[in-house]
Design an enzyme around this catalytic site. Structure first.
Site, short mmCIF file in Angstrom:
data_model
loop_
_atom_site.label_atom_id
_atom_site.label_comp_id
_atom_site.label_asym_id
_atom_site.label_seq_id
_atom_site.Cartn_x
_atom_site.Cartn_y
_atom_site.Cartn_z
N LYS A 55 0.84 -1.20 0.00
CA LYS A 55 0.00 0.00 0.00
C LYS A 55 0.88 1.26 0.00
O LYS A 55 0.61 2.21 -0.72
CB LYS A 55 -0.93 0.00 1.22
CG LYS A 55 -2.05 -1.02 1.12
CD LYS A 55 -2.87 -1.15 2.41
CE LYS A 55 -3.92 -2.25 2.23
NZ LYS A 55 -4.67 -2.56 3.45
N GLN A 99 -5.05 -1.67 9.55
CA GLN A 99 -4.87 -2.95 8.86
C GLN A 99 -5.42 -4.08 9.72
O GLN A 99 -5.17 -4.14 10.92
CB GLN A 99 -3.37 -3.15 8.56
CG GLN A 99 -3.05 -4.39 7.76
CD GLN A 99 -3.55 -4.32 6.31
OE1 GLN A 99 -3.71 -3.23 5.75
NE2 GLN A 99 -3.82 -5.47 5.73
N ASP A 122 -11.72 2.35 4.16
CA ASP A 122 -12.13 0.93 4.15
C ASP A 122 -13.65 0.80 4.03
O ASP A 122 -14.14 -0.31 3.79
CB ASP A 122 -11.69 0.25 5.46
CG ASP A 122 -10.44 -0.59 5.31
OD1 ASP A 122 -10.09 -0.92 4.17
OD2 ASP A 122 -9.83 -0.90 6.35
N1 GUN Z 1 -6.52 -6.86 5.71
C1 GUN Z 1 -6.70 -7.56 4.56
N2 GUN Z 1 -7.43 -6.84 3.69
C2 GUN Z 1 -7.73 -5.68 4.30
C3 GUN Z 1 -8.43 -4.51 3.89
O1 GUN Z 1 -8.99 -4.41 2.79
N3 GUN Z 1 -8.50 -3.51 4.81
C4 GUN Z 1 -7.93 -3.62 6.03
N4 GUN Z 1 -8.06 -2.59 6.87
N5 GUN Z 1 -7.25 -4.66 6.42
C5 GUN Z 1 -7.15 -5.69 5.56
#
Ligand code: GUN
Length: 299
Positions: A55, A99, A122
């Site tokens: 990311k 996350q 998210d």
């Molecule tokens: N962990 C795995 N995929 C995601 C996601 O799309 N968002 C978040 N916050 N954590 C994740």
């Protein structure tokens, strides 16, 4: 019989990220600062560390200011709350996510409510969940947004189509069902899950099947109608002594489905890269709304 067209999520995500990069350059010139995303990573889950690094890199390439706040696994809920409130108040940050998964003892439901809904890239805050359910503009979870974009890119007809979503998670299954049944997308949606009776028969009805059950290679070739579109949201590392790394990635869909489906998104290289592209897009959407500019995009 012809094989499925493999949906190149990696390539499509790359195109979208380049377009977004140009848009970010313009927005930066217009507003005088770049869009900014903060990711909170609590603990040292190895997969999460890789995802967060990806990311960070994606932000950098798109000209988005990406920052990762790394906190030890021992961080209390109170300390995380304070950090979230601090970032909510920071006018230079547009997007914020924690996350997942978070260490045992931290309640993810509480975290979702602490994040400012305007920065909730998210799309998990109850306000954004409610806006999506009401068909109103908010921030929509990245993975279902990426799935919809893949369908659109390949001109897969959704209006009146039978869609089956396997899995009822807050981050994929439920918002995917909401998006597919939204006005303008207009699919007839079945949300199936681990307690659904005769999953195979339900899946065989689908023109569009989104597999987000979290079970490796659950969807078998005889679960899929010939010519159906199958999007594989699963990602699982399975041991494979014949593989150079001793393990390989598989999805929720058995590879044999390729012989039956019309379109199929692969794992890896399908939905995963699209999720990151949509995270960047959501960050730009949040930036634009906060700056009072036209947001564009999907959400
Ligand atoms: N962990 C795995 N995929 C995601 C996601 O799309 N968002 C978040 N916050 N954590 C994740």
């Amino acid at each position: 019989m012809s094989e499925a067209v493999i949906i190149d999520g990696k390539g499509l995500a790359q195109e979208l990220r380049e377009e977004l990069g140009h848009r970010v350059t313009e927005l930066r010139a217009q507003v005088g600062r770049p869009p900014a995303l903060t990711v909170i990573l609590v603990g040292e889950d190895p997969a999460s560390q890789v995802y967060v690094r990806n990311k960070e890199r994606a932000c950098e390439k798109a000209g988005i200011r990406g920052e990762v706040l790394r906190l030890p696994a021992s961080t209390s809920a109170g300390e995380i709350h304070r950090e979230i409130l601090r970032i909510n108040e920071d006018p230079s940050v547009d997007g914020l996510l924690v996350q997942l998964p978070v260490p045992d003892g931290i309640d993810p439901a509480a975290l979702r409510e602490w994040i400012d809904p305007a920065k909730d890239v998210d799309g998990l805050h109850p306000r954004n969940v409610g806006l999506l359910a009401s068909g109103m503009p908010g921030l929509v979870p990245c993975t279902p947004l990426g799935c919809l974009r893949m369908l659109r890119h390949h001109h897969v007809a959704t209006a009146g189509a039978r869609a089956v979503v396997l899995g009822r998670s807050l981050i994929v299954g439920r918002p995917m069902a909401a998006l597919l049944s939204a006005k303008g997308v207009d699919a007839t949606v079945t949300l199936a899950h681990s307690r659904s009776r005769d999953l195979a028969a339900i899946c065989r009805q689908a023109d569009i099947l989104v597999a987000a059950a979290g079970v490796p290679q659950l969807v078998q070739p005889d679960w899929v109608r010939r010519g159906a579109t199958v999007l594989d949201v699963g990602i699982h590392r399975v041991d494979d002594p014949t593989h150079p790394k001793g393990a390989r990635l598989v999805g929720d869909v058995d590879p044999g489905v390729r012989e039956v489906a019309g379109y199929l998104s692969p794992v890896p290289g399908g939905v995963g890269p699209m999720t990151i592209a949509m995270l960047l897009e959501n960050t730009v959407t949040a930036f634009c709304r906060r700056e009072g500019l036209e947001a564009g995009g999907e959400s």
